[in-house]
Design a protein around this motif. Structure first.
Motif, PDB file in Angstrom:
ATOM      1  N   UNK A 117       0.732  -1.032  -0.412  1.00 24.11           N
ATOM      2  CA  UNK A 117      -0.170   0.309  -0.496  1.00 24.11           C
ATOM      3  C   UNK A 117       1.062   1.305  -0.129  1.00 24.11           C
ATOM      4  N   UNK A 118       1.730   1.259   1.009  1.00 20.96           N
ATOM      5  CA  UNK A 118       2.532   2.393   0.992  1.00 20.96           C
ATOM      6  C   UNK A 118       3.830   2.644  -0.359  1.00 20.96           C
ATOM      7  N   UNK A 119       4.077   1.683  -0.638  1.00 18.72           N
ATOM      8  CA  UNK A 119       4.863   2.227  -2.087  1.00 18.72           C
ATOM      9  C   UNK A 119       3.599   1.924  -2.675  1.00 18.72           C
ATOM     10  N   UNK A 120       2.616   1.645  -3.039  1.00 22.09           N
ATOM     11  CA  UNK A 120       1.476   2.297  -4.248  1.00 22.09           C
ATOM     12  C   UNK A 120       1.023   3.202  -4.047  1.00 22.09           C
ATOM     13  N   UNK A 121       0.902   4.061  -3.003  1.00 27.76           N
ATOM     14  CA  UNK A 121       0.111   4.896  -2.323  1.00 27.76           C
ATOM     15  C   UNK A 121       0.832   6.028  -3.095  1.00 27.76           C
ATOM     16  N   UNK A 122       2.657   5.692  -3.223  1.00 28.02           N
ATOM     17  CA  UNK A 122       3.611   6.635  -3.433  1.00 28.02           C
ATOM     18  C   UNK A 122       4.544   7.518  -4.541  1.00 28.02           C
ATOM     19  N   UNK A 123       5.291   8.429  -4.832  1.00 24.62           N
ATOM     20  CA  UNK A 123       5.580   8.297  -6.282  1.00 24.62           C
ATOM     21  C   UNK A 123       5.977   6.864  -6.446  1.00 24.62           C
TER      22      UNK A 123
END
Ligand code: GTR
Length: 325
Positions: A117-123
């Motif tokens: 989630x953190x990766x896909x929601x970020x840059x």
């Protein structure tokens, strides 16, 4: 006949798009391989409700679930060419078309769903979205699909050694073909809709997927040994034909993008509930779930990375993903 139908349908939608006035109503078609009620189908329906409300009825979405418009490889062609405006598919079938989509499909790259989630929601997620534009698609959302694991009709898998010689259907991506080869098994990519009968008739021994797919496609009926190896945490992608998106006014584009974002929270909530529900259903129906020695699977993945992560852009993305805490 079918082809003519599609062309005619595309023409109607295109004509409506071009002619769109404050009063015109445009119905956008969206495809999904899953049955009605599945979290991805419901996520897109929710997106549809939001855009209908926020454009005061000028746009609506009609979800064609259960692969009514075809299998994913075909519907991807349809949405890229504009025959279809919207499509919800897995990320993996894009691996050959959008280089950056390889990253979230790499085995054991994400440490957990929270990490994904953190990766896909970020840059990094934004970088992947930009890359899809090169393929004529605007990403409206990344949805959850949990983790994928192997299941088969023959025996429980407790370690990589147990994989030897088994024949698995994999999702249509070379990463998955090579992953299975690295585990000493054989991979056959084939459309989702053919998996049940292929296992039933013994053409293949099994497949790989998450609990909700294993449940709703009834694969547990023909392959009861489910091995929770969790080789990928592969997100879904909800895309729109870029030319159709570009036809929207800037205000409507913003409404679509925001509705896409808002639908993510809804889909994630539905997803989490569905995973537990499906796990219970399959267990009650006799599925045997085992947890194999995962480290052996992780160690076997080196050749997959060596073959697919050679490009400096991808190498950097992989490092960036690992650095996300
Ligand atoms: C599911 C995914 C589908 C489809 C399917 C497959 O998990 O939600 O979009 O890609 O896997 O294995 O073909």
């Amino acid at each position: 006949m079918l082809h003519f139908g599609k062309v005619a349908a595309a023409f109607t939608v295109a004509a409506t798009l071009f002619a769109s006035t404050a009063l015109a109503q445009t119905v956008l078609k969206s495809s999904d391989t899953h049955p009605d009620g599945y979290p991805t189908v419901e996520g897109v329906k929710y997106f549809g409700e939001l855009i209908k409300e926020r454009t005061e009825g000028r746009y609506e979405v009609e979800v064609y679930h259960s692969a009514q418009l075809g299998e994913e490889k075909d519907t991807i062609e349809q949405v890229r060419s504009g025959v279809l405006e919207l499509n919800r598919v897995s990320m993996a079938p894009f691996n050959g078309t959008v280089k950056e989509s390889i990253v979230p499909a790499l085995p054991y790259l994400f440490r957990s769903e929270e990490h994904m989630h953190k990766v896909m929601d970020g840059p990094i997620g934004d970088q992947i979205k930009t890359a899809f534009e090169g393929a004529g698609l605007v990403v409206l959302a990344f949805y959850d699909a949990g983790s994928r694991s192997f299941y088969n009709r023959t025996k429980p898998i407790n370690s990589v050694e147990d994989m030897k010689g088994l024949k698995f259907r994999v999702i249509q991506s070379d990463i998955f073909v090579d992953m299975v080869a690295a585990l000493g098994a054989n991979a056959t990519p084939m459309p989702y809709g053919e998996v049940y009968s292929s296992i039933e008739t013994g053409v293949i021994d099994g497949a790989e997927n998450n609990f909700p797919s294993y449940d709703t496609a009834k694969h547990y009926e023909v392959a009861k040994h489910f091995s929770l190896d969790e080789h990928t945490i592969l997100p879904e992608v909800f895309v729109m034909n870029k030319a159709a998106f570009d036809q929207l006014t800037p205000e409507d584009q913003e409404i679509f993008r925001q509705a896409g974002k808002d639908s993510v929270a809804k889909q994630r909530e539905l997803w989490a509930a569905k995973v537990s529900e499906s796990r219970k259903i399959v267990e009650e129906a006799g599925a045997q779930i085992t947890t194999p020695d995962k480290q052996g699977f992780i160690d076997a993945m080196e050749p997959v990375y060596a073959k697919h992560v050679t490009d400096p852009v991808l190498q950097k993305m992989v490092d960036d993903v690992k650095a996300v805490q």
